[in-house]
Write a protein that holds these residues in place. Structure first.
Motif, mmCIF file in Angstrom:
data_model
loop_
_atom_site.group_PDB
_atom_site.id
_atom_site.type_symbol
_atom_site.label_atom_id
_atom_site.label_comp_id
_atom_site.label_asym_id
_atom_site.label_seq_id
_atom_site.Cartn_x
_atom_site.Cartn_y
_atom_site.Cartn_z
ATOM 1 N N PRO A 1 29.825 -3.697 -15.681
ATOM 2 C CA PRO A 1 28.317 -3.441 -15.795
ATOM 3 C C PRO A 1 27.957 -2.547 -14.507
ATOM 4 O O PRO A 1 27.207 -1.760 -14.797
ATOM 5 C CB PRO A 1 27.710 -4.702 -15.993
ATOM 6 N N SER A 2 28.584 -2.691 -13.344
ATOM 7 C CA SER A 2 27.794 -2.044 -12.378
ATOM 8 C C SER A 2 28.125 -0.493 -12.480
ATOM 9 O O SER A 2 27.213 0.256 -11.713
ATOM 10 C CB SER A 2 28.538 -2.625 -11.046
ATOM 11 N N SER A 3 29.238 -0.057 -12.997
ATOM 12 C CA SER A 3 29.472 1.379 -13.027
ATOM 13 C C SER A 3 29.479 1.971 -14.521
ATOM 14 O O SER A 3 29.449 3.159 -14.613
ATOM 15 C CB SER A 3 30.781 1.716 -12.561
ATOM 16 N N VAL B 1 19.741 -4.766 -10.501
ATOM 17 C CA VAL B 1 20.852 -4.630 -11.354
ATOM 18 C C VAL B 1 20.051 -4.458 -12.851
ATOM 19 O O VAL B 1 19.204 -5.255 -13.325
ATOM 20 C CB VAL B 1 21.686 -5.639 -11.683
ATOM 21 N N VAL B 2 20.381 -3.265 -13.775
ATOM 22 C CA VAL B 2 19.852 -3.187 -15.189
ATOM 23 C C VAL B 2 20.578 -3.680 -15.810
ATOM 24 O O VAL B 2 21.824 -3.743 -15.962
ATOM 25 C CB VAL B 2 19.871 -1.721 -15.416
ATOM 26 N N THR B 3 20.229 -4.743 -16.651
ATOM 27 C CA THR B 3 20.743 -5.455 -17.881
ATOM 28 C C THR B 3 20.889 -4.686 -19.109
ATOM 29 O O THR B 3 20.286 -3.544 -19.086
ATOM 30 C CB THR B 3 19.755 -6.860 -18.087
ATOM 31 N N ARG B 4 21.538 -5.386 -20.118
ATOM 32 C CA ARG B 4 21.810 -4.636 -21.413
ATOM 33 C C ARG B 4 20.613 -4.148 -22.085
ATOM 34 O O ARG B 4 20.518 -3.115 -22.784
ATOM 35 C CB ARG B 4 22.595 -5.420 -22.348
ATOM 36 N N ASN B 5 19.623 -5.202 -22.003
ATOM 37 C CA ASN B 5 18.307 -4.769 -22.490
ATOM 38 C C ASN B 5 17.427 -3.863 -21.713
ATOM 39 O O ASN B 5 16.342 -3.556 -22.147
ATOM 40 C CB ASN B 5 17.437 -6.092 -22.842
ATOM 41 N N GLY B 6 17.845 -3.486 -20.576
ATOM 42 C CA GLY B 6 17.058 -2.456 -20.007
ATOM 43 C C GLY B 6 16.174 -3.027 -18.631
ATOM 44 O O GLY B 6 15.542 -2.213 -18.099
ATOM 45 N N SER B 7 16.352 -4.273 -18.611
ATOM 46 C CA SER B 7 15.167 -5.005 -17.711
ATOM 47 C C SER B 7 16.052 -5.089 -16.464
ATOM 48 O O SER B 7 17.250 -4.622 -16.354
ATOM 49 C CB SER B 7 14.956 -6.529 -17.946
ATOM 50 N N ILE B 8 15.369 -5.325 -15.091
ATOM 51 C CA ILE B 8 15.862 -5.284 -13.815
ATOM 52 C C ILE B 8 15.957 -6.682 -13.484
ATOM 53 O O ILE B 8 14.718 -7.341 -13.336
ATOM 54 C CB ILE B 8 15.223 -4.169 -13.077
ATOM 55 N N VAL B 9 16.961 -7.044 -12.742
ATOM 56 C CA VAL B 9 16.942 -8.246 -12.269
ATOM 57 C C VAL B 9 17.692 -8.189 -10.772
ATOM 58 O O VAL B 9 18.316 -7.415 -10.819
ATOM 59 C CB VAL B 9 17.779 -9.310 -13.145
ATOM 60 N N LYS B 10 17.559 -9.280 -9.905
ATOM 61 C CA LYS B 10 18.003 -9.311 -8.833
ATOM 62 C C LYS B 10 19.348 -10.085 -8.643
ATOM 63 O O LYS B 10 19.585 -11.003 -9.355
ATOM 64 C CB LYS B 10 17.035 -10.262 -7.782
ATOM 65 N N LYS B 11 20.302 -9.498 -8.020
ATOM 66 C CA LYS B 11 21.765 -9.981 -7.917
ATOM 67 C C LYS B 11 22.267 -9.844 -6.713
ATOM 68 O O LYS B 11 22.171 -8.855 -5.991
ATOM 69 C CB LYS B 11 22.541 -9.119 -8.867
ATOM 70 N N GLU C 1 20.245 -0.236 -9.025
ATOM 71 C CA GLU C 1 20.180 0.326 -10.284
ATOM 72 C C GLU C 1 18.831 0.575 -10.935
ATOM 73 O O GLU C 1 17.890 -0.185 -10.627
ATOM 74 C CB GLU C 1 20.976 -0.310 -11.307
ATOM 75 N N ARG C 2 18.614 1.723 -11.569
ATOM 76 C CA ARG C 2 17.482 2.384 -12.092
ATOM 77 C C ARG C 2 17.731 2.811 -13.582
ATOM 78 O O ARG C 2 18.894 3.340 -13.664
ATOM 79 C CB ARG C 2 16.512 3.227 -11.220
#
Length: 316
Positions: A41-43, A162-172, A198-199
């Motif tokens: 997911p990161s790349s 980090v951008v999730t699969r649904n396009g939201s941004i979370v802290k990791k 990530e954006r």
């Protein structure tokens, strides 16, 4: 096409005169490498953008090679198609289609249209995302003088978006291991590619770690040299004195000043006992500079003054 062929060649990493077989081989190799399903997911955002661009570049160059049989540059009504060949201008960019006598112009237009769908939205999407990169994530990499002298392996923990699969941004929170090389200086930057924020629609930014130097209780670094300051009592400065200390590597060193008078600002240089010189493979090191400051008494009794005057009379 909307994009210069040179850009497509650059994306596929092939020369301008690549054959169709070489073009297909380069395409198969790159799509295998950049298929999104093979990336974590990161790349994955970068892989998806590159995968789209590779596909678009392949289609564009394949179209170009197929069209070479019927398209070519025009010079007025001349064409190198032999006697009886007819030139039909079907493009506004100075290219014409050659045809054998009797070939309807609509057939030429049909061939051209099939070979150039136009638009290429996926490549446009790639162009905007591959050029744009999320801003770097800057963090400090604090090291002790001992770590910068000997080198070490340090774990650095930081938080990134980090951008999730649904396009939201979370802290990791992530932890990375950095190999600190002997001799690194304050201000040295370590770039962890793709480990920044990530954006959506952008490549992941880089994490940039800047080396900082923790204050040492005894030594100060000046370039590749180490400076050690020590205070010498006046009696020791006049009659002899010695100083023992440990180097950053742990080895004990003794400096003896038994046969000399120590003056204020006196400095002794010990060659090759400073910091390692970065990038040198011959083990070169800076010097250790021991700087001495003479401590004078704040007050003397009349008897002490008289005694000193008698002892020092005629010594200067």
């Amino acid at each position: 096409m909307g994009n210069p062929p040179e850009l497509y060649h650059k994306i596929l990493n092939i020369p301008k005169d690549t054959s169709p077989q070489e073009l297909r081989a380069a395409y198969k190799s790159l799509v295998k490498k950049w298929h999104p399903d093979k990336h974590p997911p990161s790349s994955r955002p970068e892989a998806e953008a590159r995968f789209k661009a590779i596909s678009e570049a392949y289609e564009a160059l394949l179209d170009q090679q197929e069209n070479r049989a019927v398209f070519g540059p025009c010079n007025g009504d001349r064409a190198g198609g032999g006697a009886g060949a007819r030139v039909e201008r079907t493009r506004s960019d100075g290219f014409c289609a050659r045809s054998a006598p009797g070939t309807p112009a609509r057939e030429l237009k049909k061939v051209y249209s099939a070979g150039n769908p136009g638009g290429r939205p996926a490549f446009a999407e790639f162009s905007s995302s591959i050029v744009r990169k999320a801003p770097p994530l800057e963090r400090r990499l604090e090291c002790t003088l001992e770590e910068l002298c000997r080198g070490c392996s340090k774990e650095v923990t930081f938080t990134r978006d980090v951008v999730t699969r649904n396009g939201s941004i979370v802290k990791k929170e992530v932890t990375q291991t950095v190999q600190v090389k002997p001799g690194w200086r304050k201000g040295k930057q370590v770039v962890l590619e793709g480990m920044g924020d990530e954006r959506p629609g952008c490549l992941p930014g880089d994490a940039v770690l800047t080396v900082s130097e923790r204050r040492h209780p005894a030594f100060k670094r000046v370039g590749d040299d180490l400076v050690l300051r020590a205070e010498v009592p006046l009696a020791g400065a006049l009659t002899g004195w010695s100083l023992s200390f440990r180097l950053l590597g742990g080895r004990k060193v003794t400096c003896s000043f038994e046969d000399e008078v120590i003056r204020p600002g006196h400095e002794r240089v010990i060659r090759g006992e400073g910091m390692p010189v970065p990038g040198r493979k011959d083990g070169a090191r800076g010097d250790l500079r021991v700087k001495l400051e003479v401590v004078f008494p704040t007050e003397l009794s009349d008897e002490q003054r008289a005694g000193l005057a008698e002892i020092l009379r005629g010594s200067c």
